[in-house]
Design an enzyme around this catalytic site. Structure first.
Site, PDB file in Angstrom:
ATOM      1  N   ASP A 215      31.130   5.904  -0.217  1.00  0.00           N
ATOM      2  CA  ASP A 215      29.972   6.194   0.630  1.00  0.00           C
ATOM      3  C   ASP A 215      29.809   7.687   0.898  1.00  0.00           C
ATOM      4  O   ASP A 215      28.760   8.110   1.404  1.00  0.00           O
ATOM      5  CB  ASP A 215      30.100   5.461   1.983  1.00  0.00           C
ATOM      6  CG  ASP A 215      30.024   3.958   1.828  1.00  0.00           C
ATOM      7  OD1 ASP A 215      29.293   3.496   0.934  1.00  0.00           O
ATOM      8  OD2 ASP A 215      30.699   3.242   2.586  1.00  0.00           O
TER       9      ASP A 215
ATOM     10  N   ASP B 170      31.598   3.569   5.387  1.00  0.00           N
ATOM     11  CA  ASP B 170      33.008   3.786   5.737  1.00  0.00           C
ATOM     12  C   ASP B 170      33.907   4.063   4.543  1.00  0.00           C
ATOM     13  O   ASP B 170      35.036   4.511   4.705  1.00  0.00           O
ATOM     14  CB  ASP B 170      33.555   2.563   6.488  1.00  0.00           C
ATOM     15  CG  ASP B 170      33.740   1.374   5.563  1.00  0.00           C
ATOM     16  OD1 ASP B 170      32.812   1.084   4.778  1.00  0.00           O
ATOM     17  OD2 ASP B 170      34.807   0.735   5.602  1.00  0.00           O
TER      18      ASP B 170
ATOM     19  N   ASP C 131      25.740   0.524   4.613  1.00  0.00           N
ATOM     20  CA  ASP C 131      26.638  -0.052   3.606  1.00  0.00           C
ATOM     21  C   ASP C 131      26.991  -1.446   4.128  1.00  0.00           C
ATOM     22  O   ASP C 131      26.827  -1.727   5.322  1.00  0.00           O
ATOM     23  CB  ASP C 131      27.886   0.824   3.493  1.00  0.00           C
ATOM     24  CG  ASP C 131      28.956   0.183   2.627  1.00  0.00           C
ATOM     25  OD1 ASP C 131      28.630  -0.244   1.515  1.00  0.00           O
ATOM     26  OD2 ASP C 131      30.098   0.087   3.096  1.00  0.00           O
TER      27      ASP C 131
END
Length: 617
Positions: free
Chosen positions: A512, A508, A317
């Site tokens: 996600d 995080d 990410d």
């Protein structure tokens, strides 16, 4: 050393003293036999009792059965000294094993000694200790210097240095001031803190971590499952072979007596004990998990450690993972000195990350009384009256809506245009800063960890995503993705891998969580990460240091190497000595080495997973 281990040591010492007395005292054979039996019962009564209990409970073929049968058989054939020595050395091996397992457990227990015993609350002007489970969200607790923070919360008063080593593995204390979020399990080092609780005890960081560690052993790796299945079939097979070895050869070979063949069978049984495999393999994984925990890397099970070792593709990410997750002003282009002040005044009451970045850059005290008629325009920006003049702060659409002639900026990041009435003043560039070590980590993962492909998935704009990916040297990037799009893209990535190649996802945020769950191995950033991400992940990096991804992979690969070494070594030595035992070349003492000696060597090798990690910190 535990109380149980001390008792075992005393038994071993007494047995050795009795054997010494037998060797030096001139006693008749009957007395010697009695002393041998006494020595045997002192050191091995529990093994025999366990074997008997297991037989009645249906668990016939285990190491206790093999040891009991072999040593009692040795007594029957007149090999008294060998019978006692076999049991003595077996117990020495068990003591060593118990100490080794205890040391590995203590390495995690000491690290995870973060469960708070109490919380301080103020009642009638005095501090009273209460059970942390009795504290509710919104309550205020007081943490004195030297005490553990019992629950997650926000500092309302005070300033202190916090020891976060139990959570993050970092030795350098962190400063905490009013307004900072603090996590349970940290130790307050200097000043007194008043903390407003934001999570109940069961949901606090300390409780979550302890739960993860306590449940890690329930999730076994393929290697551990293989050993369990191996022992299940292996033990009855060697017992049948021992029976054949005892009774069949004398029927066909004239020079062999029944007693000689029974001795060979007893030796064969002692050699066959699978202790080295049954203990050293899980101990190797436990050492790897313990070594990772020391560095603030929580691996939720040995199966994830094994998967991590086979990772060939890592998907990241962007925000909060490769970047700091905090917007900041990176450039100001202005023809008016007061432009930044006007922008900060207009954004005085906004909680938007862009507004926070502008106010932080301004640094000076904002005189809110100068600001009137604030109007937030969804998807455009904001307008406000400052000194009776209208200030516009926003994107291109805001400028175009009010027919302000502006100069379009060709910059990387989020562009905020500022206008005073109809006069265009300039623009501010705001961007999420890339983590300092991100480029180095990407390079390290490719070179040191032999990762095949590094990919970024983000909901951010294409231009921003491409700029970051190019700067870091990522192989691919996919932008403007919704949470569902990320899962769909990950599915495509997973289908391209071979059966042994695993995909890790690092993230995080709450969005996600679905991708972390779907990946072969999910890695969450624990310091800033959401509870949903941490819950969904298989590995949690407590201090958000992405360089620890490389550390975790190195550690997992090393642990798997150690486990495989133990398997090959133990099976190889066993087969070799089993052949020697069957041919009558190996005696009882050599059989003991094949069992206890191999176990000790395998255990020592397993503990390297913990020891080496400590040296590399």
């Amino acid at each position: 050393m535990t109380k149980k281990e001390k008792i075992e040591l005393v038994r071993i010492i007494i047995c050795m003293i009795v054997l010494l007395l037998i060797g030096i005292l001139p006693v008749i054979n009957v007395i010697k036999l009695i002393l041998y039996i006494v020595a045997y019962l002192i050191v091995g009564y529990d093994v025999v009792l366990k074997a008997i209990r297991n037989v009645f409970s249906g668990k016939v073929f285990d190491e206790h059965f093999l040891m009991g049968l072999a040593t009692i058989g040795a007594f029957i054939t007149g090999e008294y000294l060998e019978a006692v020595l076999v049991m003595l050395l077996y117990q020495i091996g068990e003591l060593f094993q118990s100490y080794a397992v205890g040391k590995s457990r203590r390495s995690i227990t000491e690290l995870m000694d973060i469960r708070p015993d109490y919380a301080n609350i103020e009642q009638d002007g005095k501090l009273v200790k209460v059970d942390p489970e009795e504290i509710s969200i919104g309550d205020k607790i007081v943490v004195k210097p030297g005490e553990k923070i019992p629950l997650d919360g926000i500092v309302e008063d005070g300033e202190s240095m916090l020891d976060t080593s139990a959570l993050t593995g970092e030795s350098v204390p962190r400063k905490s001031v009013k307004g900072d979020a603090v996590r349970s399990g940290c130790i307050n080092k200097t000043g007194m803190l008043t903390i407003k609780v934001t999570k109940e005890f069961e949901e606090s960081t300390a409780s979550k971590i302890l739960d993860l560690v306590e449940n890690a052993s329930n999730k076994k790796a393929h290697a551990e499952n293989f050993i369990t299945k191996f022992a299940k079939y292996y033990t009855p097979i060697v017992v049948i072979l021992a029976l054949c070895l005892a009774f069949i050869p004398p029927l066909f070979i004239k020079d062999l007596t029944m007693i000689d063949c029974i001795k060979r069978a007893m030796t064969f049984l002692v050699i066959s004990c699978p202790c080295a495999l049954v203990i050293s393999v899980p101990l190797g994984f436990f050492g790897g998990i313990g070594g990772a925990s020391r560095q603030g890397i929580l691996i939720k099970g040995s199966n994830y450690l094994e998967t991590l070792a086979n990772t060939k593709t890592i998907v990241f990410d962007k925000t909060g993972t490769l970047t700091e997750g905090k917007f900041q002003v990176v450039k100001i282009v202005s023809k008016e000195e007061k432009m930044l002040e006007l922008a900060a005044l207009a954004e005085a009451y906004s909680s938007h990350p862009i507004a926070l970045a502008i106010r932080e850059k301004y640094e000076n005290k904002i005189k809110k009384d100068k600001v009137k008629d604030i109007n937030e325009l969804a998807g455009l920006g904001i307008s406000a009256k400052i000194d009776n003049k209208t200030v516009y702060v926003g994107n291109e659409k805001l400028m175009e809506k009010h027919k302000i002639k502006y100069k379009k900026a060709d910059e990387f990041g989020t562009i905020v245009y500022i206008s005073l009435e109809k006069e265009f003043l300039g623009y501010i560039v705001i961007a999420d800063k890339v983590k300092e070590n991100a480029k180095e980590v990407v390079s390290s993962l490719k070179k040191k960890n032999h990762i095949k492909e590094l990919i970024m998935l983000t909901g951010d704009k294409k231009e921003i995503a491409k700029n970051i990916a190019d700067a870091l040297g990522l192989d691919k990037t996919y932008s403007e993705l919704l949470p569902k799009d990320k899962v769909d893209r990950l599915e495509i990535i997973l289908k391209k891998q071979s059966e042994k190649e695993k995909v890790a996802f690092v993230g995080d945020g709450i969005n996600d969580a679905p991708v972390l769950t779907r990946a072969d191995i999910g890695i969450a950033m624990g310091a800033l990460g959401s509870d949903a991400a941490i819950e969904a992940a298989d590995v949690v990096i407590m201090d958000d240091d992405i360089s620890k991804i490389s550390t975790a992979i190195n550690l997992s690969q090393r642990t798997i190497r150690i486990v495989k070494q133990n398997i090959y070594f133990a099976i190889g030595i066993k087969i070799f000595f089993l052949l020697l035992g069957a041919l009558g070349i190996a005696n009882m003492m050599e059989a003991v080495f094949a069992d206890v000696g191999v176990s000790i060597l395998a255990i020592l090798n397993s503990m390297r997973a913990l020891k080496t990690i400590k040296e590399k910190r």
